[in-house]
Structures are given as structure tokens and as C-alpha cells.
Motif scaffolding. Sequence first.
Motif, short mmCIF file in Angstrom:
data_model
loop_
_atom_site.label_atom_id
_atom_site.label_comp_id
_atom_site.label_asym_id
_atom_site.label_seq_id
_atom_site.Cartn_x
_atom_site.Cartn_y
_atom_site.Cartn_z
N ARG A 30 0.81 -1.22 0.00
CA ARG A 30 0.00 0.00 0.00
C ARG A 30 0.85 1.28 0.00
NH1 ARG A 30 -4.82 -1.51 -0.35
NH2 ARG A 30 -5.76 -3.21 0.81
N GLU A 31 1.95 1.26 0.69
CA GLU A 31 2.82 2.46 0.70
C GLU A 31 3.46 2.67 -0.67
OE1 GLU A 31 6.72 4.18 2.99
OE2 GLU A 31 5.38 2.82 4.08
N ALA A 32 3.97 1.60 -1.26
CA ALA A 32 4.61 1.70 -2.57
C ALA A 32 3.61 2.13 -3.63
CB ALA A 32 5.25 0.37 -2.96
N MET A 33 2.37 1.70 -3.51
CA MET A 33 1.35 1.97 -4.52
C MET A 33 0.37 3.06 -4.06
SD MET A 33 2.69 -0.19 -6.46
CE MET A 33 1.69 -0.09 -7.90
N GLN A 34 0.81 3.91 -3.15
CA GLN A 34 -0.08 4.92 -2.57
C GLN A 34 -0.73 5.85 -3.59
OE1 GLN A 34 1.98 7.91 -0.16
NE2 GLN A 34 3.90 7.21 -1.09
N HIS A 35 -0.13 6.02 -4.74
CA HIS A 35 -0.68 6.93 -5.75
C HIS A 35 -1.38 6.20 -6.90
CE1 HIS A 35 1.20 10.23 -3.76
NE2 HIS A 35 2.39 9.72 -3.91
N ALA A 94 2.97 3.22 -18.17
CA ALA A 94 2.89 3.13 -16.71
C ALA A 94 4.13 2.40 -16.20
CB ALA A 94 1.63 2.40 -16.28
N TYR A 95 4.45 2.63 -14.93
CA TYR A 95 5.62 2.01 -14.33
C TYR A 95 5.39 1.89 -12.83
CZ TYR A 95 6.10 7.04 -14.48
OH TYR A 95 5.82 8.38 -14.44
N TYR A 96 5.80 0.77 -12.30
CA TYR A 96 5.63 0.46 -10.88
C TYR A 96 6.93 -0.19 -10.43
CZ TYR A 96 0.94 0.72 -12.81
OH TYR A 96 -0.17 1.11 -13.49
N PHE A 97 7.52 0.34 -9.36
CA PHE A 97 8.81 -0.18 -8.90
C PHE A 97 8.80 -0.47 -7.42
CE2 PHE A 97 10.07 1.65 -12.91
CZ PHE A 97 11.07 0.79 -13.34
N ASP A 98 9.61 -1.46 -7.05
CA ASP A 98 9.86 -1.77 -5.66
C ASP A 98 10.53 -0.55 -5.03
OD1 ASP A 98 11.22 -2.66 -3.27
OD2 ASP A 98 10.91 -4.71 -3.97
N PRO A 99 10.06 -0.08 -3.87
CA PRO A 99 10.65 1.10 -3.25
C PRO A 99 12.16 1.00 -3.01
CG PRO A 99 8.61 0.54 -2.13
CD PRO A 99 8.90 -0.57 -3.11
N THR A 100 12.67 -0.22 -2.87
CA THR A 100 14.12 -0.37 -2.67
C THR A 100 14.91 0.04 -3.90
OG1 THR A 100 14.14 -2.69 -3.35
CG2 THR A 100 13.80 -2.24 -0.99
#
Length: 168
Positions: A30-35, A94-100
Motif C-alpha cells: 500500500r505504501e509503494a502503490m499509494q498513488h 505506466a511504471y511500478y517499482f519496488d521502493p528499494t
Amino acid sequence: MHDYFETDRLHLARPRLMDVPDLFVFLGDREAMQHTHCDANVRECRKRIAVHEWRRRRDGFAPWTVRLKKTGKVIGWGGLYDDPFDPGWGVELAYYFDPTSWGNGYATELCRAALNYSDRHVEADFVTAFAHPENAASNALLTKHGFEYQRFVKEMERNLYRRARKVS
């Protein structure tokens, strides 16, 4: 249709079912995908990826699993798609990444590869993209890649961007 691409540091390939647990680490965070959309469970993540892969067979493009070339670690998922869950926007980036992995320029490499693919193979007149107004990094990234702000889409709570096809 190409099954994989490489950039300087990334390997971009069609997702496989065995990638789903690694993708869910951040697509379900949820934090990584908050937006953006956050998958509630592994099953939902698997379904989303499977639907996009069905669209790849139909459209010739869909998001890729993003791996580090050096280690093979899954760090992201993204690229071009025609959103099967919210249709009508045309070809999207679109792009989604691991916060690390944030802050290392990986999204820039992915965007460059996806837009190059779009310009050469998809031949859409334009590509759209969305960014939450509070996601300054994503808004800046889109502008950096030639996207122009169009408007705020209230029902999505997102800024809509558009980039015209570049013909070389």
C-alpha cells in the motif's frame, strides 16, 4: 512482437506466472502503490498480469517484468498498455517499482525503452500517462520524456499527460 528488451542496466521481459510473488511484493504494498492501484492479494495480482498478457497477444504490447541485469532481481513492472480495467485512454505508459529501487533512474530507462518501442512498433499517434498530483517524481519523469500536461482527471484524481509519436 518482442519477448524481451535490454537497457544498460535492465532486462525487460514478458511476465511469467513464477514472477507473480516477486511482483506482488511491491504491487501489493500500500505504501509503494499509494498513488495508484494496489493489489489486495496474490490472486488479484496474478489476474491483473494475466489479463495484460492476454492483451499483449491481441495488441502486441503490455507491461514487462523489470529485472536488474546484474542480479536478475525483479524490481518493477511497466511499459505500454491499453488498460483493460479502465479502457478508453488509448496507449498508456505506466511504471511500478519496488521502493528499494527508487531513485536509481530505472524508471527513466524503462520509459525510454517503452517510448522507443511505441514510436517504432506500435505506431500510435500519441501515448498517454497518468500521475497523481502529489507524486512529484512521476510528474517530473513524464515531462522529462516529452509528455505534456493535458488536464486533471477528477474522477481518477490524476494528472493526464500526452506525448505525440516521434517519427525518425
